[in-house]
Design an enzyme around this catalytic site. Sequence first.
Site, short mmCIF file in Angstrom:
data_model
loop_
_atom_site.label_atom_id
_atom_site.label_comp_id
_atom_site.label_asym_id
_atom_site.label_seq_id
_atom_site.Cartn_x
_atom_site.Cartn_y
_atom_site.Cartn_z
N HIS A 137 -6.12 3.60 3.13
CA HIS A 137 -6.24 2.62 1.99
C HIS A 137 -5.37 3.79 0.32
O HIS A 137 -5.69 3.44 -1.01
CB HIS A 137 -7.42 2.40 1.04
N HIS A 209 -9.38 -7.01 -1.22
CA HIS A 209 -11.07 -6.67 -0.09
C HIS A 209 -11.92 -6.51 -0.77
O HIS A 209 -12.66 -6.21 -0.83
CB HIS A 209 -10.57 -5.00 -0.21
N GLU A 351 -8.77 -9.39 5.45
CA GLU A 351 -8.06 -9.02 4.76
C GLU A 351 -6.51 -9.09 4.77
O GLU A 351 -6.08 -8.64 5.89
CB GLU A 351 -8.06 -6.90 4.06
#
Length: 387
Positions: A137, A209, A351
């Site tokens: 991420h 998210h 996602e």
Amino acid sequence: MRSIAVAVALAVSAMAVPNVQAASVKYAPTVVELKRENFQKVVDGKPVDLYTLRNRNGVTIKVTNYGAKVEQILVPDRKGVFADIALGFDSIDSVMAGQPSMGAFIGRYANRIGNAKFTLEGKEYQLAANNGINSLHGGAKGSRFQVFNARQLSPSAVELSYVFKDGEENYPGTLPVTVVYSLNDKNEFSIDWVASAQDKATVANFTGHTFFNLAGDPTTLNTDYVMTVNADRYLPVDKNLTPTGEAAEVAGTPMDFRKPKAFGKDIGADFEQLKLGNGYDHHYVLNAPATAGALNFAASAVDPKSGRSLEVWTTEPGVQLFSGNNLAAKAPLDAGKGGRLFAFRGAFCLEPSHFPDAPNKAHFPTTTLKPGEFYTGRIVYKFGVKK
């Protein structure tokens, strides 16, 4: 190649909605009122605040510009009672101490990059290994930890922007991104973004998210929800949860959600991929839409008890299905609004994005942007009720 000159979706999302009035609604007793003053703070020298989106039906979404994080989504059940279906926190201090990805807009690169490195135009870039041997991420301080510039466009839309600097988290190139969160009267929550490579070739991959609990109670499990994923194939992972590079058929495996199925039906199956992920933590290759680049159905979920439903549509080629395996009912990470603790598998995530580790997998859809190229994308979460 994803070079697009004009982000039409952004312009549409940014249009003001006049005279929005919240409907008279009934809230579940567990709903916590988020107070704006509890989110107002200076972080890294930038002001943090709480922003509200509301439509004529009373659906309400609250986001903070710290990490562009969704903190609350209030939607009705089949009896018309509104509950909060997004896991989140009731102050900026709790946000910063809590689950780091929860509700965030993720970048510069969503999901995992294997061995925390990639090679671009002959140069190797070593990233922060913040997820075992992988980079996850966007690294140690990706967008989920950054304060976005923010402005309210209308009662139902907010614009958030951030500039990834050349060398930030050791990624190459300056990459400004603008994100618009908008809510319409069809109860559709849209995330539209546009980013452009300014000075060097780079890689980019974004997603939303939000952790969803359709019952409106994060102390309850998600395993009874009926899940559908529009994918014939998924990406198997290795022991580090990095894609192996294969796109495997879901047919005949517990990974198959092509027909509606209880989320927990096969989650405990004797299947290597589920053991590696401690449940579902896998990227699905979406079945391609008839028109390239069109908004495509990705997945849906329904809570049979409340009737609340969620559909996910996107322009992205894949979707990560996550069964909330990192939730453990432990403070401060899992101490949500009103002090309620997030149960193990007390939420799920869908996602949409490009594929994990694409910079190291040449046969995956490219995430490379050359100077002057644009990356635009859209995710739409459609909230509804099944009678």
